[in-house]
Design a protein around this motif. Structure first.
Motif, PDB file in Angstrom:
ATOM      1  N   ASN A  13      15.019   0.298  52.143  1.00  0.00           N
ATOM      2  CA  ASN A  13      16.042  -0.655  52.565  1.00  0.00           C
ATOM      3  C   ASN A  13      16.469  -0.291  53.974  1.00  0.00           C
ATOM      4  O   ASN A  13      16.557   0.889  54.319  1.00  0.00           O
ATOM      5  CB  ASN A  13      17.257  -0.622  51.637  1.00  0.00           C
ATOM      6  CG  ASN A  13      16.955  -1.208  50.263  1.00  0.00           C
ATOM      7  OD1 ASN A  13      16.103  -2.083  50.124  1.00  0.00           O
ATOM      8  ND2 ASN A  13      17.644  -0.725  49.253  1.00  0.00           N
ATOM      9  N   ALA A  19       6.622  11.660  44.118  1.00  0.00           N
ATOM     10  CA  ALA A  19       6.055  10.324  43.907  1.00  0.00           C
ATOM     11  C   ALA A  19       4.566  10.368  43.596  1.00  0.00           C
ATOM     12  O   ALA A  19       4.033   9.457  42.949  1.00  0.00           O
ATOM     13  CB  ALA A  19       6.295   9.458  45.143  1.00  0.00           C
ATOM     14  N   GLY A  63      16.421   9.644  52.880  1.00  0.00           N
ATOM     15  CA  GLY A  63      16.811   9.236  51.531  1.00  0.00           C
ATOM     16  C   GLY A  63      18.198   9.736  51.199  1.00  0.00           C
ATOM     17  O   GLY A  63      18.640   9.669  50.049  1.00  0.00           O
ATOM     18  N   ARG A  84      10.307  13.346  48.565  1.00  0.00           N
ATOM     19  CA  ARG A  84       9.974  12.077  47.906  1.00  0.00           C
ATOM     20  C   ARG A  84       8.471  11.924  47.714  1.00  0.00           C
ATOM     21  O   ARG A  84       8.016  11.433  46.693  1.00  0.00           O
ATOM     22  CB  ARG A  84      10.550  10.902  48.702  1.00  0.00           C
ATOM     23  CG  ARG A  84      12.063  10.807  48.566  1.00  0.00           C
ATOM     24  CD  ARG A  84      12.640   9.586  49.259  1.00  0.00           C
ATOM     25  NE  ARG A  84      14.076   9.544  49.021  1.00  0.00           N
ATOM     26  CZ  ARG A  84      14.655   8.968  47.989  1.00  0.00           C
ATOM     27  NH1 ARG A  84      13.906   8.374  47.073  1.00  0.00           N
ATOM     28  NH2 ARG A  84      15.968   8.970  47.853  1.00  0.00           N
ATOM     29  N   THR A 103      14.924   5.370  52.165  1.00  0.00           N
ATOM     30  CA  THR A 103      13.848   5.389  51.168  1.00  0.00           C
ATOM     31  C   THR A 103      14.477   5.335  49.774  1.00  0.00           C
ATOM     32  O   THR A 103      15.220   6.234  49.383  1.00  0.00           O
ATOM     33  CB  THR A 103      12.998   6.665  51.327  1.00  0.00           C
ATOM     34  OG1 THR A 103      13.855   7.800  51.337  1.00  0.00           O
ATOM     35  CG2 THR A 103      12.203   6.636  52.606  1.00  0.00           C
ATOM     36  N   VAL A 104      14.170   4.261  49.054  1.00  0.00           N
ATOM     37  CA  VAL A 104      14.818   4.008  47.763  1.00  0.00           C
ATOM     38  C   VAL A 104      14.080   4.678  46.619  1.00  0.00           C
ATOM     39  O   VAL A 104      14.645   5.434  45.833  1.00  0.00           O
ATOM     40  CB  VAL A 104      14.917   2.489  47.495  1.00  0.00           C
ATOM     41  CG1 VAL A 104      15.606   2.221  46.156  1.00  0.00           C
ATOM     42  CG2 VAL A 104      15.660   1.795  48.623  1.00  0.00           C
ATOM     43  N   LYS A 105      12.780   4.408  46.546  1.00  0.00           N
ATOM     44  CA  LYS A 105      11.976   4.905  45.435  1.00  0.00           C
ATOM     45  C   LYS A 105      10.608   5.303  45.953  1.00  0.00           C
ATOM     46  O   LYS A 105       9.956   4.538  46.658  1.00  0.00           O
ATOM     47  CB  LYS A 105      11.839   3.829  44.352  1.00  0.00           C
ATOM     48  CG  LYS A 105      11.070   4.270  43.117  1.00  0.00           C
ATOM     49  CD  LYS A 105      10.984   3.119  42.114  1.00  0.00           C
ATOM     50  CE  LYS A 105      10.200   3.540  40.874  1.00  0.00           C
ATOM     51  NZ  LYS A 105      10.054   2.433  39.910  1.00  0.00           N
ATOM     52  N   GLY A 106      10.191   6.507  45.585  1.00  0.00           N
ATOM     53  CA  GLY A 106       8.873   6.949  46.028  1.00  0.00           C
ATOM     54  C   GLY A 106       8.820   7.049  47.542  1.00  0.00           C
ATOM     55  O   GLY A 106       9.749   7.510  48.191  1.00  0.00           O
ATOM     56  N   ASP A 156       9.098   2.095  49.037  1.00  0.00           N
ATOM     57  CA  ASP A 156      10.191   1.159  48.823  1.00  0.00           C
ATOM     58  C   ASP A 156      11.377   1.573  49.692  1.00  0.00           C
ATOM     59  O   ASP A 156      11.974   2.628  49.489  1.00  0.00           O
ATOM     60  CB  ASP A 156      10.583   1.161  47.337  1.00  0.00           C
ATOM     61  CG  ASP A 156      11.596   0.078  47.004  1.00  0.00           C
ATOM     62  OD1 ASP A 156      11.870  -0.765  47.884  1.00  0.00           O
ATOM     63  OD2 ASP A 156      12.123   0.075  45.867  1.00  0.00           O
TER      64      ASP A 156
END
Length: 451
Positions: A161, A22, A136, A18, A153-156, A159
């Protein structure tokens, strides 16, 4: 009451991937070493520590060789592209970061990071330790329980949850213990797990909520009212079981949790500095210095304090000037703004320095007049940092400096033209291993430049 341990286990491959995708590959050292993944990995690692305050930490990595899943299904993850060479080359650097942070790495031939995460999480949970898993990979949600949560890890790399049992139910409509069954039914394109064609997310959740585990669904397949789904399950039952097995995390991999080894310890400041300097992670160095994570091991700057004499009175300055008249070389630095000078630092030899404290305009004018014969004497050689700025101060006072032979700012630029800044504090730290500091006199912070 003893504070409960909090154990964070990180999927190293997931975080490295990631970070790599990213951040731009323009993040590299002056020598051309690409560091975007290790930079993002390290930045996220520090954020995880800062945000969650763990007492224990470990990182798990995939096996470099095929796993048992490849043996039971040769097409497992076959659609994935080969790891980019620019990412693969950074794993040894990531390992070095973990080594200087005293964070243990787990990697076992034939097992994926997920299996190691599951094994460590299960062993820690059984010891009453609170567990947070950073990954992720959605397969890890099957590990969620009252004592185990997943930071997903959602994005990059920033971000995320956080999933506990309720969050898993809200997201998928089923409990964590059914996640493997769920992917056994719908498959997983990312890992090339086939599942059963035609069964979607809603149908899978409905079947699980009505009948339970996949094996129970297959045992009671004739009770399913939807004919198409019934036929698909009968036709592809073996593939469904295989898919579930591929999605199931092995929580009995051949590793044992080492509680003491996983305890988060203070980092060796010197080792971290040397590695960050090699990787040119200057922003991360400034970040980690503020986090109280390091055991001091760089040379103690306070050894200079006893060698630096404060000069406040005119008579003290006159005595210093008499000493300087007979010298061939001094280091000198003017502090303040272009309009006002608040202090002058002078070193007459490596272990003898002086700070001339200026607290009024009248004192400033008097002191500069006294120093002028020294400043314009070309036979007394001067060493400065960022002389261009210093000369502006002198020019406004009608003084034309003579005898300048060395500027550490220019020297730093010539040696490190890629540096964004050439602060004297950073130069001192890089080449001499001392941390720049502030000394306090009369409740005013004085930077000691010339030591």
């Amino acid at each position: 009451m003893k504070k409960k341990d909090k154990f964070i286990i990180i999927d190293g491959n997931s975080l490295a991937y990631r970070a790599f995708f990213a951040l731009p590959d323009s993040i590299m050292t002056i020598s051309g070493i690409i560091t975007n993944s290790v930079y993002g990995f390290t930045n996220m690692l520090l954020k995880i520590i800062n945000d969650n305050k763990p007492t224990m930490l470990a990182v798990a990595f995939d096996s470099k060789k095929p796993t048992f899943r490849h043996k039971i299904f040769k097409d497992y993850k076959s659609d994935r592209e080969k790891m980019p060479e620019d990412l693969a080359s950074q794993f040894n650097l990531i390992y070095r970061v973990l080594d200087v942070f005293n964070i243990p790495k787990y990697q076992v031939e034939g097992y994926e990071a997920d299996d190691l995460l599951g094994t460590l999480a299960t062993q820690a949970k059984d010891k009453g330790i609170e567990v947070l898993i950073v990954t992720g990979d959605k397969d890890a949600l099957q590990l969620v329980s009252e004592n185990v949560k997943v930071i997903f890890t959602v994005k990059g790399i920033s971000d995320v949850n956080i999933y506990g049992p309720e969050e898993v139910i809200d997201k998928y409509g089923i409990g964590p213990n059914y996640i493997a069954d769920y992917f056994g039914l719908i498959g997983d394109k990312i890992d090339n797990i086939p599942g059963i064609s035609g069964i979607g997310k809603k149908s899978a959740a409905k079947l699980i909520n009505e009948f339970g585990f996949l094996e129970q669904i297959l045992d009671r397949v004739d009770e399913i009212p939807a004919e198409k789904i019934k036929e698909k399950l009968k036709q592809d039952s073996e593939m469904a079981i295989l898919s579930k097995n591929l999605a199931t995390i092995d929580c009995n991999s051949p590793i044992r949790i080492d509680i003491e080894k996983c305890k988060l310890k203070k980092f060796d400041e010197k080792k971290v500095y040397e590695l960050f300097e090699y990787l040119e992670f200057r922003k991360l160095w400034e970040k980690i210095k503020k986090m109280n994570l390091m055991e001091k091991s760089l040379k103690d700057e306070n050894k200079f304090q006893s060698r630096t004499k404060l000069i406040v009175e005119e008579g003290e300055l006159i005595n210093l000037i008499e000493k300087i008249k007979n010298l061939k070389e001094i280091s000198i630095q003017f502090l303040g703004s272009n309009n006002d000078c608040t202090g002058i630092a002078i070193s007459i030899k490596p272990d003898v320095s002086f700070y001339i404290h200026i607290d009024s305009k009248e004192k400033e004018d008097r002191f500069f007049n006294l120093l002028k014969p020294i400043l314009i004497n070309k036979n007394i050689k001067k060493i400065m940092h960022n002389a261009k700025y210093q000369l502006k101060i002198l020019f406004k006072k009608g003084i034309r400096l003579q005898g300048l032979i060395f500027d550490s700012y220019i020297a730093s630029y010539l040696l490190n033209p890629h540096f964004r800044e050439h602060k004297l504090s950073e130069i001192i730290q890089k080449y001499f291993g001392y941390i720049a500091f502030f000394n306090i006199y009369s409740n005013r912070a004085i930077t000691i430049y010339c030591c």
